[in-house]
Scaffold this active site. Sequence first.
Site, PDB file in Angstrom:
ATOM      1  N   CYS A   2       0.789  -1.193   0.000  1.00 57.80           N
ATOM      2  CA  CYS A   2       0.000   0.000   0.000  1.00 57.80           C
ATOM      3  C   CYS A   2       0.848   1.282   0.000  1.00 57.80           C
ATOM      4  O   CYS A   2       0.510   2.215  -0.685  1.00 57.80           O
ATOM      5  CB  CYS A   2      -0.891  -0.071   1.213  1.00 57.80           C
ATOM      6  SG  CYS A   2      -2.068   1.226   1.361  1.00 57.80           S
ATOM      7  N   ARG A  27      -3.170   4.801   5.461  1.00 60.50           N
ATOM      8  CA  ARG A  27      -3.639   4.016   4.321  1.00 60.50           C
ATOM      9  C   ARG A  27      -4.026   2.595   4.724  1.00 60.50           C
ATOM     10  O   ARG A  27      -4.707   1.904   3.968  1.00 60.50           O
ATOM     11  CB  ARG A  27      -2.537   3.950   3.250  1.00 60.50           C
ATOM     12  CG  ARG A  27      -2.237   5.280   2.595  1.00 60.50           C
ATOM     13  CD  ARG A  27      -0.965   5.213   1.763  1.00 60.50           C
ATOM     14  NE  ARG A  27      -1.052   4.239   0.703  1.00 60.50           N
ATOM     15  CZ  ARG A  27      -1.406   4.506  -0.546  1.00 60.50           C
ATOM     16  NH1 ARG A  27      -1.745   5.741  -0.877  1.00 60.50           N
ATOM     17  NH2 ARG A  27      -1.425   3.574  -1.466  1.00 60.50           N
ATOM     18  N   TRP A  75      -0.478  -3.887   2.112  1.00 64.71           N
ATOM     19  CA  TRP A  75      -1.865  -4.332   2.227  1.00 64.71           C
ATOM     20  C   TRP A  75      -1.965  -5.542   1.309  1.00 64.71           C
ATOM     21  O   TRP A  75      -1.848  -5.434   0.107  1.00 64.71           O
ATOM     22  CB  TRP A  75      -2.826  -3.227   1.794  1.00 64.71           C
ATOM     23  CG  TRP A  75      -4.265  -3.616   1.728  1.00 64.71           C
ATOM     24  CD1 TRP A  75      -4.891  -4.274   0.723  1.00 64.71           C
ATOM     25  CD2 TRP A  75      -5.278  -3.348   2.701  1.00 64.71           C
ATOM     26  NE1 TRP A  75      -6.222  -4.442   0.993  1.00 64.71           N
ATOM     27  CE2 TRP A  75      -6.497  -3.882   2.210  1.00 64.71           C
ATOM     28  CE3 TRP A  75      -5.282  -2.721   3.952  1.00 64.71           C
ATOM     29  CZ2 TRP A  75      -7.698  -3.790   2.909  1.00 64.71           C
ATOM     30  CZ3 TRP A  75      -6.486  -2.636   4.639  1.00 64.71           C
ATOM     31  CH2 TRP A  75      -7.663  -3.165   4.116  1.00 64.71           C
ATOM     32  N   ASN A 101       3.716  -1.585  -5.194  1.00 62.37           N
ATOM     33  CA  ASN A 101       2.268  -1.441  -5.040  1.00 62.37           C
ATOM     34  C   ASN A 101       1.606  -1.857  -6.342  1.00 62.37           C
ATOM     35  O   ASN A 101       2.134  -1.567  -7.420  1.00 62.37           O
ATOM     36  CB  ASN A 101       1.875   0.011  -4.756  1.00 62.37           C
ATOM     37  CG  ASN A 101       2.215   0.439  -3.353  1.00 62.37           C
ATOM     38  OD1 ASN A 101       2.551  -0.377  -2.513  1.00 62.37           O
ATOM     39  ND2 ASN A 101       2.125   1.740  -3.101  1.00 62.37           N
ATOM     40  N   GLY A 102       0.443  -2.494  -6.253  1.00 61.13           N
ATOM     41  CA  GLY A 102      -0.284  -2.860  -7.456  1.00 61.13           C
ATOM     42  C   GLY A 102      -0.340  -4.361  -7.669  1.00 61.13           C
ATOM     43  O   GLY A 102      -0.092  -5.147  -6.747  1.00 61.13           O
ATOM     44  N   GLU A 484     -29.133   1.632  -1.500  1.00 58.18           N
ATOM     45  CA  GLU A 484     -27.821   2.151  -1.127  1.00 58.18           C
ATOM     46  C   GLU A 484     -27.829   3.671  -1.059  1.00 58.18           C
ATOM     47  O   GLU A 484     -27.213   4.269  -0.154  1.00 58.18           O
ATOM     48  CB  GLU A 484     -26.765   1.669  -2.124  1.00 58.18           C
ATOM     49  CG  GLU A 484     -25.360   2.186  -1.883  1.00 58.18           C
ATOM     50  CD  GLU A 484     -24.742   1.736  -0.570  1.00 58.18           C
ATOM     51  OE1 GLU A 484     -23.697   2.298  -0.182  1.00 58.18           O
ATOM     52  OE2 GLU A 484     -25.307   0.834   0.097  1.00 58.18           O
ATOM     53  N   LYS A 488     -26.831   5.781   2.293  1.00 57.83           N
ATOM     54  CA  LYS A 488     -25.754   6.767   2.339  1.00 57.83           C
ATOM     55  C   LYS A 488     -26.261   8.107   2.857  1.00 57.83           C
ATOM     56  O   LYS A 488     -25.576   8.796   3.624  1.00 57.83           O
ATOM     57  CB  LYS A 488     -25.133   6.942   0.953  1.00 57.83           C
ATOM     58  CG  LYS A 488     -24.192   5.826   0.561  1.00 57.83           C
ATOM     59  CD  LYS A 488     -22.928   5.835   1.420  1.00 57.83           C
ATOM     60  CE  LYS A 488     -22.150   4.546   1.297  1.00 57.83           C
ATOM     61  NZ  LYS A 488     -22.744   3.428   2.034  1.00 57.83           N
ATOM     62  N   GLU A 491     -26.687   7.717   6.619  1.00 58.39           N
ATOM     63  CA  GLU A 491     -25.400   7.593   7.304  1.00 58.39           C
ATOM     64  C   GLU A 491     -24.695   8.937   7.447  1.00 58.39           C
ATOM     65  O   GLU A 491     -24.130   9.241   8.509  1.00 58.39           O
ATOM     66  CB  GLU A 491     -24.465   6.668   6.509  1.00 58.39           C
ATOM     67  CG  GLU A 491     -24.738   5.188   6.619  1.00 58.39           C
ATOM     68  CD  GLU A 491     -23.731   4.387   5.828  1.00 58.39           C
ATOM     69  OE1 GLU A 491     -23.138   3.459   6.406  1.00 58.39           O
ATOM     70  OE2 GLU A 491     -23.517   4.682   4.641  1.00 58.39           O
ATOM     71  N   HIS A 507     -48.404   0.738  -2.760  1.00 53.26           N
ATOM     72  CA  HIS A 507     -48.884  -0.175  -1.730  1.00 53.26           C
ATOM     73  C   HIS A 507     -48.716   0.394  -0.324  1.00 53.26           C
ATOM     74  O   HIS A 507     -48.648  -0.353   0.652  1.00 53.26           O
ATOM     75  CB  HIS A 507     -48.164  -1.522  -1.841  1.00 53.26           C
ATOM     76  CG  HIS A 507     -48.490  -2.261  -3.099  1.00 53.26           C
ATOM     77  ND1 HIS A 507     -49.647  -2.972  -3.281  1.00 53.26           N
ATOM     78  CD2 HIS A 507     -47.796  -2.362  -4.262  1.00 53.26           C
ATOM     79  CE1 HIS A 507     -49.662  -3.498  -4.487  1.00 53.26           C
ATOM     80  NE2 HIS A 507     -48.551  -3.138  -5.116  1.00 53.26           N
ATOM     81  N   LYS A 603     -16.360   1.492  11.351  1.00 57.70           N
ATOM     82  CA  LYS A 603     -16.012   1.019  10.017  1.00 57.70           C
ATOM     83  C   LYS A 603     -16.341  -0.455   9.843  1.00 57.70           C
ATOM     84  O   LYS A 603     -16.862  -0.862   8.808  1.00 57.70           O
ATOM     85  CB  LYS A 603     -14.516   1.261   9.747  1.00 57.70           C
ATOM     86  CG  LYS A 603     -14.073   0.842   8.352  1.00 57.70           C
ATOM     87  CD  LYS A 603     -14.800   1.643   7.286  1.00 57.70           C
ATOM     88  CE  LYS A 603     -14.418   1.213   5.891  1.00 57.70           C
ATOM     89  NZ  LYS A 603     -15.279   1.840   4.862  1.00 57.70           N
TER      90      LYS A 603
END
Length: 608
Positions: A2, A27, A75, A101-102, A484, A488, A491, A507, A603
């Site tokens: 990461c 990160r 990560w 990274n990647g 969703e 959001k 939240e 209805h 989280k």
Amino acid sequence: MCGIIGYAGHRPAVPVVMEGLERLEYRGYDSAGVAWPAACGIGVARARGKLSALAEKLAAMPPVLATCAMGHTRWATHGEPAERNAHPHLCPDRSVAIVHNGIIENYQELRQDLLARGYAFQSETDTEVLVNLIAERRKTEPDILRALAVALREARGAYAICLLCEEEPGVLYAARQQAPLICGIGVGENFVASDIPAFLPWTRKVVFLEDGEIIRINATSREIFRISDLSPVGREPASIQWDMQAARKDGYRHFMLKEIFEQPRVINDGLAGRLNAAHDLPALPELDALPIPSRLDIVACGTSWHAGLWGRHLLENWAQIPVSVDIASEFRYRERLLLEKDGAAIFISQSGETADTLAALRRGHDAGIPTLGLCNVVGSSIAREARSVIFTQAGPEISVASTKAMTSQMLALALMAISWALRKGCMEQREAREQIAILRDLPSLLDDILPEMRVRAQELAVKYATCKNFFYLGRGFSWPLALEGALKLKELSYIHAEGYAAGEMKHGPIALIDPAFPTFAIAPDDALFAKLKSNIMEVRARNGKVIALTNPGVELDADDLWIVPKIPAPLSALAALPALQLFSYQMADYLGKDVDQPRNLAKSVTVE
């Protein structure tokens, strides 16, 4: 992935690198390591867990006096979180070290070729494959720069790398392809890093590398070359005025906004290594451990549940597999049979530690059904306990409200549906390639339209910020998006919102409609557009205000049209989702809410 930092200068390098890694901790990571030129070869220290574990290892060693070093926080994407998989990785003779990274998409075929040439591997990572490939190319290339360029031309995928070679102890090489990498320019010192915060205490003068470029730095100079032919590249430095907090967010106001804008990269990363190069069709070896199921249970919570609801449409329509989608906290207590001989269950969790989803997975094990985990964290409980697992590769998500994780889950479900459809003969290869082509084109499309989406979201947020309630409506593939979008808004802005399948309005819920109770309609120009249009007319007939997220050329009676490019359903959802996220984000920001850490939320829900 990461975090990467490399340093060449006049200071003791390892402390500089360790401080840089600390500034990248936000990160998220599961292991860390550093490398430096030593008396014999390259010195390396690595540790699983937090940087404190790495610091303890370094403290137990003789002081490192090198003025050049590089470090990495990892990560996990290939291989579990473990010291053997931590970066830096070394080639067999310890003359070259690399951090990365990647994802190297073709690492498996490269690994097989290197095994045949006598290379041994100490880890499960694609990064070790890359450093061994560089070592192999050094046998025929005159210097490390050329060997690196040749190896990178063979590697497919997204990467940012930093490399240290025994032959040039004061020099670092770095390269990028679809992953961020920046050079920091100091006085008598230079840096490379994946994020600006890593070197911000020492310099604000930077050069941004572009895709397909290699940079060579030492304490006093920097040179940039094109990977394709090693021709030199000239680029003027820029000055960064960010403070540390802004730098961590790449200049974005909040982590959530940054993560919304990272979704094009998430789609690229999610496709990397999962398409057969010869035929451009899904290649998911994770599914090979499971028979094609006669039916599926999808089990998840919150945003992951919404992704599962959307995935159900693809799995049923494309692969013709009957699917039920359950909320994990209900599934685990239902008295139901999980005994169908050829069935299977998919358990979706961003963290891989969601308590209810994990408990449901264990119930599936007890019932003897094949279990498939879909999560973002290598080494998590769900990843370890599921019979097979597909990693979504969204990278760390800092904001509590999930955004790019849902995109990565939807992408994985789409690839699974195509893969099973092809294996069952329910989809022709031509159609599969058409869907893959849409997915391949999405990142560049989103890169183009996300800034415009944000501007439109800002306009609508100002107009509707005084509202206390919202309906979100959708049909078919768009119903999970309505759920969703409502989640959001709740939240982030604490505005009451409910998502409904549009046909359900009459209805009962339509009784609540009045001029102060607006409706956000997800209305793509698809097979169900006419039905959704009728539902909007029902709302308008009761003096309800309507925001309609739709495509060019449609005719709709709405107070506010939000036009986004038309993409064939069902993959159009991947372009509509960021609009819903941005509307909720801008509403909360306008109202002065704590966008990244909404009240009462965590989280990862790791308790029942």
